[in-house]
Design an enzyme around this catalytic site. Structure first.
Site, PDB file in Angstrom:
ATOM      1  N   LYS A 180     -30.600  13.851   7.444  1.00  0.00           N
ATOM      2  CA  LYS A 180     -31.808  14.364   6.776  1.00  0.00           C
ATOM      3  C   LYS A 180     -32.434  15.553   7.501  1.00  0.00           C
ATOM      4  CE  LYS A 180     -32.937  10.065   4.440  1.00  0.00           C
ATOM      5  NZ  LYS A 180     -33.913   9.052   4.088  1.00  0.00           N
TER       6      LYS A 180
ATOM      7  N   ASP B  75     -38.783  11.088  -0.128  1.00  0.00           N
ATOM      8  CA  ASP B  75     -39.043   9.781   0.506  1.00  0.00           C
ATOM      9  C   ASP B  75     -40.544   9.549   0.680  1.00  0.00           C
ATOM     10  OD1 ASP B  75     -36.392   8.984   0.883  1.00  0.00           O
ATOM     11  OD2 ASP B  75     -36.247  10.003   2.822  1.00  0.00           O
TER      12      ASP B  75
END
Ligand code: ATR
Length: 292
Positions: free
Chosen positions: A71, A108
């Site tokens: 990420k 997220d």
């Protein structure tokens, strides 16, 4: 002429157990879109080549999710990332335009907030305790420090204190984290005085994993949020239920981040019936997936 379907997918390592294909392929089916969502397990030395191919005009890939451990590492390949992703310094969604431009998003963090809204948990003036300092903690901690509904305090503990210190040093350069207090023992999290306890560690995934905190610390006024969703009730959540606390696992966060990712790829808002199909596919997959 044989026209290739548009391809979407998830990159990470490992990705074999990802439930994302179920969710996104359910949406493609419901919408009648000729596209497929695939798993892309990539080793670190394969990243350069993968992103070089992604920029080719002939590439059929138009959207990606990114998971552990990439990420942060994907950011260097992207032409542009949103201001939120820049603050968090983590990207879990990539949009690839027709011109093969790569744009990074973090879905997220807003997904976590959407789930808190669904749970009717307002963060304003609340006392929050967080376990862990990995990628998931990064997004959650950052967004909790950025929202107008500012918590009163966030205490955070990690098994490896140096990793926690590095995370806070980094976030501090871009975000006001003055409400955050790193602590050196679980006792110092003051769980008895907390409103929300979030487990961002992977503890609970494996059978036999411990509950992380002493059961007596959990109480009726506490929401215990475990990012682990397989098993749906981790040892921590089981203890929390026994103590009369409210509990939530990470499946809804996975769902909300998926909806947001899909909406970025398609540049549309999804109808409720499509979202329902996505959620049902995810819940079915979660209930069937074999625990390792
Ligand atoms: P993610 O992106 O899912 O957060 P990660 O970046 O690998 O995954 O982070 C995993 C987190 O779980 C870390 O906070 C890790 O603690 P360390 O920094 O000390 O490694 C935590 N973790 C993993 N296994 C653990 C264990 N057995 N006990 C306590 N914490 C653990």
């Amino acid at each position: 002429m044989d026209v290739q379907s548009a391809v979407y997918g998830i990159i990470g390592y490992p990705v074999a157990h990802s439930l994302s294909p179920l969710m996104h392929n359910a949406a493609f089916k419901e919408l009648g879109v000729d596209a497929v969502y695939k798993l892309f397990p990539l080793k670190e030395n394969e990243l350069d080549g993968f992103f070089a191919q992604l920029r080719e005009p002939s590439s059929p890939i138009f959207g990606l999710n990114v998971t552990v451990p990439y990420k942060e590492r994907v950011i260097k390949y992207l032409g542009n990332i949103t201001p939120l992703a820049q603050k968090i310094m983590a990207v879990n969604t990539i949009v690839i335009t027709k011109e093969r431009k790569l744009i990074g998003y973090n879905t997220d963090a807003p997904a976590f907030l959407s789930h808190l809204v669904e749970l009717k948990f307002n963060t304003r003036d609340k006392k929050i305790a967080i376990l862990g300092s990995g990628g998931a903690a990064r997004a959650i901690l950052a967004i909790l420090c950025m929202i107008p509904e500012r918590p009163d305090s966030i205490k955070i503990y990690n098994r490896t204190p140096e990793r926690l210190d590095i995370l806070l040093e980094d976030l501090r350069t871009r975000i006001d984290i003055s409400i955050v207090e790193p602590v050196r023992s679980i006792d110092d999290l003051d769980i008895p005085g907390a409103d929300l306890l979030i487990n961002t560690t992977s503890v609970g995934l494996k059978p036999g994993d411990p509950g992380l905190v002493d059961e007596e610390l959990l109480h009726r006024k506490l929401l215990v949020y475990d990012l682990v969703y397989n098993p749906p009730l981790t040892p921590l959540l089981k203890m929390a239920q026994k103590r009369g606390a409210h509990v939530a696992n990470g499946l809804s966060m996975l769902y909300y981040q998926g909806v947001l990712a899909f909406q970025h790829w398609a540049n549309v808002q999804l109808d409720d019936d499509v979202k329902l199909k996505m959620r049902q596919a995810l819940e079915k997959g979660a209930s069937q997936s074999v625990r390792k």
